[in-house]
Design an enzyme around this catalytic site. Structure first.
Site, short mmCIF file in Angstrom:
data_model
loop_
_atom_site.label_atom_id
_atom_site.label_comp_id
_atom_site.label_asym_id
_atom_site.label_seq_id
_atom_site.Cartn_x
_atom_site.Cartn_y
_atom_site.Cartn_z
CG LEU A 69 -1.95 -1.10 1.38
CD1 LEU A 69 -2.64 -0.91 2.58
CD2 LEU A 69 -2.96 -0.51 0.12
CB SER A 70 0.09 4.65 -0.77
OG SER A 70 0.65 6.03 -0.65
N GLY A 71 2.46 4.43 1.54
CA GLY A 71 2.72 4.48 3.00
C GLY A 71 3.19 3.36 3.59
CE LYS A 103 4.71 0.70 -2.75
NZ LYS A 103 4.03 1.37 -1.93
CB SER A 113 2.51 -3.64 -8.77
OG SER A 113 3.24 -3.78 -7.80
#
Length: 198
Positions: free
Chosen positions: A34-36, A39, A107
């Site tokens: 997820l965003s945050g 990554k 992704s």
């Protein structure tokens, strides 16, 4: 005439020659989450850690892809798939150059990640699930994206009004809500070292 389409392919440097020159085995790491979830942070520190050990890595993420080669793509489902397809093709070029390619992209669907794996080749593709609960990701929200998505200013935001399909069998899962960045990177390096050591 057709036999002259690729007249020099066998004269080009081969992956094995490049790996020998660089003294490393190339792989494609695919960081999804997820965003945050962390990554980009993990990718950045991982690149530095590998480089410090004498390896040659390259990070691909939204900053050097979305604003360059994929600047013509929107966030529609079709364009998101095309975004991943192009990234996988670029990763494959790095792979054949003997370089360890670290990809950091949400992704969100298994279809996207399966497409990337099929392009790169399963034997060289390492899926790493950067896992943090959405509450943690939302609390971090360094770019203010969740806040905008909750306010309806961003449509189709992964985890809010667009689904995220977690990997079922990733090669590695990193819980960034339970591990420090140093621990996360150390775990990936320890997993990766025997695979990339020449």
């Amino acid at each position: 005439m057709a036999e002259h389409i690729h007249p020099i392919f066998d004269q080009l440097l081969q992956r094995s020659e490049r790996e020998e020159h660089l003294q490393q085995r190339s792989k494609v790491l695919w960081l999804t989450g997820l965003s945050g979830s962390g990554k980009s942070t993990v990718a950045k520190y991982l690149e530095r850690a590998l480089f410090a050990e004498g390896y040659l890595p390259q990070v691909l993420d939204g900053d050097n892809i979305r604003f360059g080669i994929n600047s013509n793509l929107s966030f529609s489902p079709e364009d998101r798939l095309e975004n991943i397809r192009r990234i996988a093709e670029i990763s494959k070029l790095y792979l054949h150059s003997g370089i360890i390619c670290i990809n950091s992209f949400i992704s969100p669907t298994r279809e996207m990640r399966d497409l990337a794996r099929s392009i790169v080749g399963s034997e060289d593709f390492i899926e790493i699930y950067i896992n943090a609960p959405i509450e943690v990701c939302e609390a971090r929200d360094v770019k203010g994206l969740y806040q905008k998505a909750r306010a309806g200013l961003i449509k189709g935001f992964t985890g809010i009004d667009d689904p995220y399909e977690a990997p079922e069998n990733p090669e590695l899962e990193i819980r960034t809500d339970q591990m420090s960045i140093e621990e996360s990177v150390r775990r990936i390096v320890e997993y990766l070292r025997p695979l990339v050591t020449y």
